[in-house]
Write a protein that holds these residues in place. Structure first.
Motif, short mmCIF file in Angstrom:
data_model
loop_
_atom_site.label_atom_id
_atom_site.label_comp_id
_atom_site.label_asym_id
_atom_site.label_seq_id
_atom_site.Cartn_x
_atom_site.Cartn_y
_atom_site.Cartn_z
N ARG A 142 50.39 55.74 50.55
CA ARG A 142 50.19 57.11 51.03
C ARG A 142 49.03 57.21 52.01
NH1 ARG A 142 50.82 61.57 46.46
NH2 ARG A 142 51.43 62.72 48.33
N SER A 165 49.61 57.13 39.95
CA SER A 165 49.02 57.48 41.23
C SER A 165 47.60 56.93 41.28
CB SER A 165 49.00 59.00 41.39
OG SER A 165 48.36 59.36 42.60
N ALA A 177 60.10 60.04 48.38
CA ALA A 177 59.94 61.47 48.12
C ALA A 177 59.96 61.75 46.62
CB ALA A 177 61.03 62.25 48.84
N PHE A 178 60.82 61.05 45.90
CA PHE A 178 60.92 61.25 44.46
C PHE A 178 59.60 60.86 43.78
CE2 PHE A 178 62.02 59.51 40.24
CZ PHE A 178 62.53 60.67 39.65
N SER A 214 63.42 56.71 51.99
CA SER A 214 62.71 57.99 51.97
C SER A 214 63.06 58.80 50.73
CB SER A 214 63.03 58.80 53.23
OG SER A 214 64.41 59.15 53.28
N ASP A 256 52.56 64.31 42.64
CA ASP A 256 51.88 65.54 43.04
C ASP A 256 52.15 66.70 42.10
OD1 ASP A 256 50.88 64.20 45.21
OD2 ASP A 256 52.40 64.94 46.61
N GLY A 257 53.17 66.57 41.26
CA GLY A 257 53.54 67.67 40.39
C GLY A 257 52.56 67.88 39.24
N ARG A 258 52.54 69.06 38.73
CA ARG A 258 51.67 69.40 37.61
C ARG A 258 52.44 69.63 36.32
NH1 ARG A 258 46.55 70.62 39.24
NH2 ARG A 258 46.22 70.85 41.48
N THR A 259 53.77 69.43 36.39
CA THR A 259 54.60 69.68 35.21
C THR A 259 54.39 68.59 34.16
OG1 THR A 259 56.28 70.67 36.63
CG2 THR A 259 56.96 70.02 34.42
N THR A 280 56.55 60.48 45.10
CA THR A 280 55.40 61.31 45.48
C THR A 280 55.49 62.71 44.88
OG1 THR A 280 56.51 61.86 47.58
CG2 THR A 280 54.91 60.06 47.61
N SER A 281 56.71 63.22 44.71
CA SER A 281 56.83 64.54 44.07
C SER A 281 56.42 64.48 42.61
CB SER A 281 58.27 65.06 44.20
OG SER A 281 59.18 64.27 43.44
N LEU A 282 56.72 63.38 41.93
CA LEU A 282 56.26 63.22 40.56
C LEU A 282 54.73 63.11 40.52
CD1 LEU A 282 58.82 60.68 39.02
CD2 LEU A 282 58.69 63.14 38.62
#
Length: 318
Positions: free
Chosen positions: A85, A56, A163-164, A159, A170-173, A166-168
């Protein structure tokens, strides 16, 4: 994701050079300039996914050029897929160019010169997926036709990939190694699906009888990887074609030869089994035989070449 670089922690006069260094190490070496170097700001976060990597990035205005000189000095031989983004970003490669905005997807090749231009009044943002070219099961010359073109990332199959990623981002895991390798498979499958969709739309011959036969052969190989006798001769016989014609099909539609594809797919299946702790009761030799390798020593050498790690070390470290 792990924050690798944040210009807020660096003196203004040193930020641009530090950005050059971190992007060279994390992505690929490029010549980067900014219209106002002391006003430059940037942030880079990264997460490994097996052989792939999700990054990112946010940054102010810049120009990044990767010339033949940089390629000769260092080439990871990777594709980079980006989802924009924020901001407007231009890119040129392979005699193609595009102006990208929020929601656009783009792919480019580290082995070909390119130029990227970002002119932003505020921070531009993007998420990149970088992976070795050899992992994409699509012909290199066809993928080249999609480089530096704008692909929609807010509708349709694009999409799903956007989405996959951007979710990675934005994630904190913090994913364990086994999870990361499973996510790598998902990322590559989604990328392949997006690119194949656009190739089929732009190149109707991909739906020709020849390409249909090629797809049937690929499916046949996937379903028979466990058979030690699977080789070009048996594949040709099963489809009532000559071996010469089989090799010609792969030259037209695949980045690798028949035998190399079989070996790579078997090794990928074995790699997943070795990373799956539910299969810890199986010996390495059993997993090798499970995917068509009759001699454990041959499997160990091939696996080491393919992954850079001996199978025993790979299993113990995942």
């Amino acid at each position: 994701m792990l924050t690798v670089f944040d210009s807020a922690t660096i003196a203004a006069r040193e930020r641009l050079e530090a950005w050059r260094e971190i992007t060279a190490a994390s992505l690929a070496p490029t010549a980067i300039d900014s219209p106002d170097p002391e006003a430059f700001t940037g942030r880079l976060r990264s997460m490994p996914l097996g052989n792939a990597q999700v990054t990112s990035l946010s940054y102010t205005s810049l120009v990044a050029r990767r010339s033949s000189r940089e390629i000769r000095k260092s080439d990871p031989e990777c594709y980079q897929v980006g989802i924009i983004r924020a901001g407007r970003q231009g890119i040129e490669q392979n005699d193609a160019s595009a102006m990208l905005g929020r929601g656009d997807l783009v792919i480019y090749d580290s082995s070909q010169p390119f130029e990227a231009i970002v002119s932003a009044t505020s921070l531009a943002e993007a998420v990149h997926l970088q992976f070795p070219r050899r992992l994409l099961p699509l012909p290199t010359r066809q993928v080249a036709g999609l480089c530096a073109t704008s692909l929609p990332g807010n509708v349709g199959i694009g999409s799903l990939l956007a989405a996959f990623l951007t979710s990675l981002a934005d994630g904190r895991t913090q994913y364990i190694e086994r999870d990361a390798r499973r996510l790598e498979t998902i990322a590559l499958d989604l990328t392949t699906a997006v690119l194949a969709h656009h190739l089929e739309r732009e190149n109707p011959p991909l739906r020709s009888p020849t390409y249909t036969l090629y797809l049937r052969i690929i499916a046949f190989i996937e379903n028979n990887l466990h058979r030690p006798e699977l080789r070009p001769a048996t594949i040709a016989d099963a489809h009532r074609i000559s071996q010469r014609y089989l090799h010609r099909l792969f030259q037209q539609h695949h980045p690798a030869g028949v035998a190399a594809h079989i070996r790579a797919r078997r090794l990928d299946r074995a790699r997943r089994d070795l990373a799956d702790h539910r299969l810890d009761h199986l010996t390495i030799a059993t997993i090798a035989r499970r995917w068509g390798f009759g001699r454990p020593a041959d499997f160990s050498r091939a696996f080491h070449r393919h992954t850079g790690t001996p199978p025993r070390d790979y299993r113990s470290n995942t």
